[in-house]
Design a protein around this motif. Structure first.
Motif, PDB file in Angstrom:
ATOM      1  N   LEU A  39      16.356  28.812   7.629  1.00 47.53           N
ATOM      2  CA  LEU A  39      16.811  27.451   7.353  1.00 47.53           C
ATOM      3  C   LEU A  39      15.748  26.671   6.584  1.00 47.53           C
ATOM      4  O   LEU A  39      16.033  26.048   5.560  1.00 47.53           O
ATOM      5  N   ALA A  40      14.514  26.716   7.052  1.00 45.91           N
ATOM      6  CA  ALA A  40      13.423  25.949   6.433  1.00 45.91           C
ATOM      7  C   ALA A  40      13.155  26.401   4.999  1.00 45.91           C
ATOM      8  O   ALA A  40      13.016  25.554   4.098  1.00 45.91           O
ATOM      9  N   LEU A  41      13.067  27.700   4.774  1.00 43.90           N
ATOM     10  CA  LEU A  41      12.767  28.188   3.431  1.00 43.90           C
ATOM     11  C   LEU A  41      13.941  27.973   2.477  1.00 43.90           C
ATOM     12  O   LEU A  41      13.740  27.641   1.304  1.00 43.90           O
ATOM     13  N   HIS A  42      15.145  28.128   2.976  1.00 41.60           N
ATOM     14  CA  HIS A  42      16.328  27.876   2.160  1.00 41.60           C
ATOM     15  C   HIS A  42      16.372  26.400   1.733  1.00 41.60           C
ATOM     16  O   HIS A  42      16.642  26.086   0.575  1.00 41.60           O
ATOM     17  N   GLU A  43      16.096  25.525   2.677  1.00 36.37           N
ATOM     18  CA  GLU A  43      16.093  24.094   2.359  1.00 36.37           C
ATOM     19  C   GLU A  43      14.995  23.748   1.362  1.00 36.37           C
ATOM     20  O   GLU A  43      15.206  22.912   0.474  1.00 36.37           O
ATOM     21  N   ARG A  44      13.833  24.387   1.490  1.00 40.41           N
ATOM     22  CA  ARG A  44      12.737  24.098   0.564  1.00 40.41           C
ATOM     23  C   ARG A  44      13.168  24.385  -0.869  1.00 40.41           C
ATOM     24  O   ARG A  44      12.867  23.611  -1.777  1.00 40.41           O
ATOM     25  N   ALA A  45      13.886  25.479  -1.077  1.00 45.04           N
ATOM     26  CA  ALA A  45      14.369  25.790  -2.421  1.00 45.04           C
ATOM     27  C   ALA A  45      15.338  24.719  -2.923  1.00 45.04           C
ATOM     28  O   ALA A  45      15.283  24.310  -4.094  1.00 45.04           O
ATOM     29  N   HIS A  46      16.201  24.238  -2.053  1.00 36.99           N
ATOM     30  CA  HIS A  46      17.164  23.213  -2.467  1.00 36.99           C
ATOM     31  C   HIS A  46      16.518  21.842  -2.643  1.00 36.99           C
ATOM     32  O   HIS A  46      17.018  21.027  -3.426  1.00 36.99           O
ATOM     33  N   ILE A  47      15.414  21.592  -1.971  1.00 36.70           N
ATOM     34  CA  ILE A  47      14.659  20.349  -2.217  1.00 36.70           C
ATOM     35  C   ILE A  47      14.156  20.361  -3.659  1.00 36.70           C
ATOM     36  O   ILE A  47      14.199  19.335  -4.344  1.00 36.70           O
ATOM     37  N   GLY A  48      13.716  21.515  -4.121  1.00 37.48           N
ATOM     38  CA  GLY A  48      13.322  21.634  -5.526  1.00 37.48           C
ATOM     39  C   GLY A  48      14.480  21.322  -6.459  1.00 37.48           C
ATOM     40  O   GLY A  48      14.308  20.653  -7.489  1.00 37.48           O
ATOM     41  N   GLN A  49      15.648  21.765  -6.090  1.00 35.62           N
ATOM     42  CA  GLN A  49      16.849  21.491  -6.885  1.00 35.62           C
ATOM     43  C   GLN A  49      17.145  19.991  -6.922  1.00 35.62           C
ATOM     44  O   GLN A  49      17.424  19.427  -7.984  1.00 35.62           O
ATOM     45  N   VAL A  50      17.079  19.320  -5.775  1.00 35.05           N
ATOM     46  CA  VAL A  50      17.328  17.873  -5.727  1.00 35.05           C
ATOM     47  C   VAL A  50      16.235  17.119  -6.487  1.00 35.05           C
ATOM     48  O   VAL A  50      16.513  16.113  -7.140  1.00 35.05           O
ATOM     49  N   THR A  51      15.016  17.627  -6.446  1.00 29.16           N
ATOM     50  CA  THR A  51      13.923  17.017  -7.223  1.00 29.16           C
ATOM     51  C   THR A  51      14.271  17.025  -8.704  1.00 29.16           C
ATOM     52  O   THR A  51      14.108  16.010  -9.402  1.00 29.16           O
ATOM     53  N   ARG A  52      14.776  18.160  -9.203  1.00 32.48           N
ATOM     54  CA  ARG A  52      15.160  18.260 -10.618  1.00 32.48           C
ATOM     55  C   ARG A  52      16.349  17.350 -10.936  1.00 32.48           C
ATOM     56  O   ARG A  52      16.379  16.700 -11.979  1.00 32.48           O
ATOM     57  N   ILE A  53      17.316  17.288 -10.032  1.00 32.91           N
ATOM     58  CA  ILE A  53      18.489  16.422 -10.234  1.00 32.91           C
ATOM     59  C   ILE A  53      18.042  14.966 -10.330  1.00 32.91           C
ATOM     60  O   ILE A  53      18.433  14.243 -11.255  1.00 32.91           O
ATOM     61  N   ALA A  54      17.221  14.542  -9.377  1.00 37.47           N
ATOM     62  CA  ALA A  54      16.749  13.149  -9.361  1.00 37.47           C
ATOM     63  C   ALA A  54      15.943  12.837 -10.619  1.00 37.47           C
ATOM     64  O   ALA A  54      16.102  11.762 -11.211  1.00 37.47           O
ATOM     65  N   ALA A  55      15.108  13.766 -11.057  1.00 39.80           N
ATOM     66  CA  ALA A  55      14.306  13.547 -12.265  1.00 39.80           C
ATOM     67  C   ALA A  55      15.185  13.400 -13.501  1.00 39.80           C
ATOM     68  O   ALA A  55      14.902  12.581 -14.372  1.00 39.80           O
ATOM     69  N   THR A  56      16.268  14.153 -13.551  1.00 37.55           N
ATOM     70  CA  THR A  56      17.200  14.057 -14.681  1.00 37.55           C
ATOM     71  C   THR A  56      17.765  12.648 -14.783  1.00 37.55           C
ATOM     72  O   THR A  56      17.808  12.051 -15.870  1.00 37.55           O
ATOM     73  N   PHE A  57      18.193  12.096 -13.649  1.00 43.79           N
ATOM     74  CA  PHE A  57      18.783  10.759 -13.662  1.00 43.79           C
ATOM     75  C   PHE A  57      17.737   9.669 -13.822  1.00 43.79           C
ATOM     76  O   PHE A  57      18.012   8.633 -14.420  1.00 43.79           O
ATOM     77  N   THR A  58      16.544   9.900 -13.344  1.00 47.07           N
ATOM     78  CA  THR A  58      15.465   8.916 -13.493  1.00 47.07           C
ATOM     79  C   THR A  58      15.066   8.820 -14.952  1.00 47.07           C
ATOM     80  O   THR A  58      14.819   7.726 -15.462  1.00 47.07           O
ATOM     81  N   LYS A  59      15.031   9.959 -15.669  1.00 46.78           N
ATOM     82  CA  LYS A  59      14.703   9.968 -17.096  1.00 46.78           C
ATOM     83  C   LYS A  59      15.736   9.193 -17.907  1.00 46.78           C
ATOM     84  O   LYS A  59      15.400   8.467 -18.830  1.00 46.78           O
ATOM     85  N   THR A  60      17.021   9.361 -17.528  1.00 49.41           N
ATOM     86  CA  THR A  60      18.068   8.703 -18.300  1.00 49.41           C
ATOM     87  C   THR A  60      18.056   7.188 -18.075  1.00 49.41           C
ATOM     88  O   THR A  60      18.574   6.436 -18.893  1.00 49.41           O
ATOM     89  N   GLN A  61      17.472   6.737 -16.953  1.00 53.20           N
ATOM     90  CA  GLN A  61      17.391   5.293 -16.682  1.00 53.20           C
ATOM     91  C   GLN A  61      16.218   4.647 -17.394  1.00 53.20           C
ATOM     92  O   GLN A  61      16.229   3.459 -17.634  1.00 53.20           O
TER      93      GLN A  61
END
Length: 164
Positions: A141-163
């Motif tokens: 669970l912990a390692l799987h979530e860590r990988a998806h935190i990286g995914q959310v980091t990239r998603i958030a950065a995409t939208f932050t750049k566009t703002q």
């Protein structure tokens, strides 16, 4: 053999809801539902997937702790999610439910003596029979979530750049 210690697994499990909240704090509800690319998940879809994994693998942990060496039929979180409304939920209430669920899991895991982390289940239905422990499920669970935190980091950065 586990690649995480009990303490590391607990720390990562405790960190996930906080990281999700921090990463998505500046995003609008529309951004939380939007995929940055056509073949990528939105932050909301990632959260729905994490909740599904938490239900399935957290449920296995609870069963292992409640019974002596239970036999568990493996369930794919991707199959399980189809039986939920997680993908349709708004992000904020879904994150609140995930955070509450994680607090309950941690309240179960944190006081466990070391030998309880070695309690195991026989897991069938995903190829050959395997024996998974409380620690192996927590680590998964912990390692799987860590990988998806990286995914959310990239998603958030995409939208932050566009703002900007």
């Amino acid at each position: 053999m586990s690649s995480l210690s009990i303490e590391q697994a607990l720390d990562l499990l405790a960190e996930t809801p906080k990281r999700l909240a921090a990463l998505t704090a500046g995003l609008t509800p529309a951004q939380l539902c939007a995929s940055p690319e056509s073949d990528e998940w939105s932050a909301g879809e990632v959260l729905a997937h994490l909740r599904s994994c938490a239900d399935v693998w957290g449920g296995a942990i609870a069963l292992i702790l409640a019974q002596d060496e239970p036999t568990i039929r493996a369930i794919s979180p991707r199959t399980y999610i189809r039986k939920t409304d997680f993908p349709q939920l708004q992000f904020a209430p879904s994150l609140k439910a995930f955070t509450k669920q994680r607090a309950e899991l941690l309240a179960t895991l944190q006081p466990l003596p070391p030998n309880a982390w070695a309690r195991a289940a026989k897991v069938t239905g995903a190829g050959k029979l395997s024996h998974l422990t409380v620690l192996s499920y927590a680590e998964r669970l912990a390692l799987h979530e860590r990988a998806h935190i990286g995914q959310v980091t990239r998603i958030a950065a995409t939208f932050t750049k566009t703002q900007a």
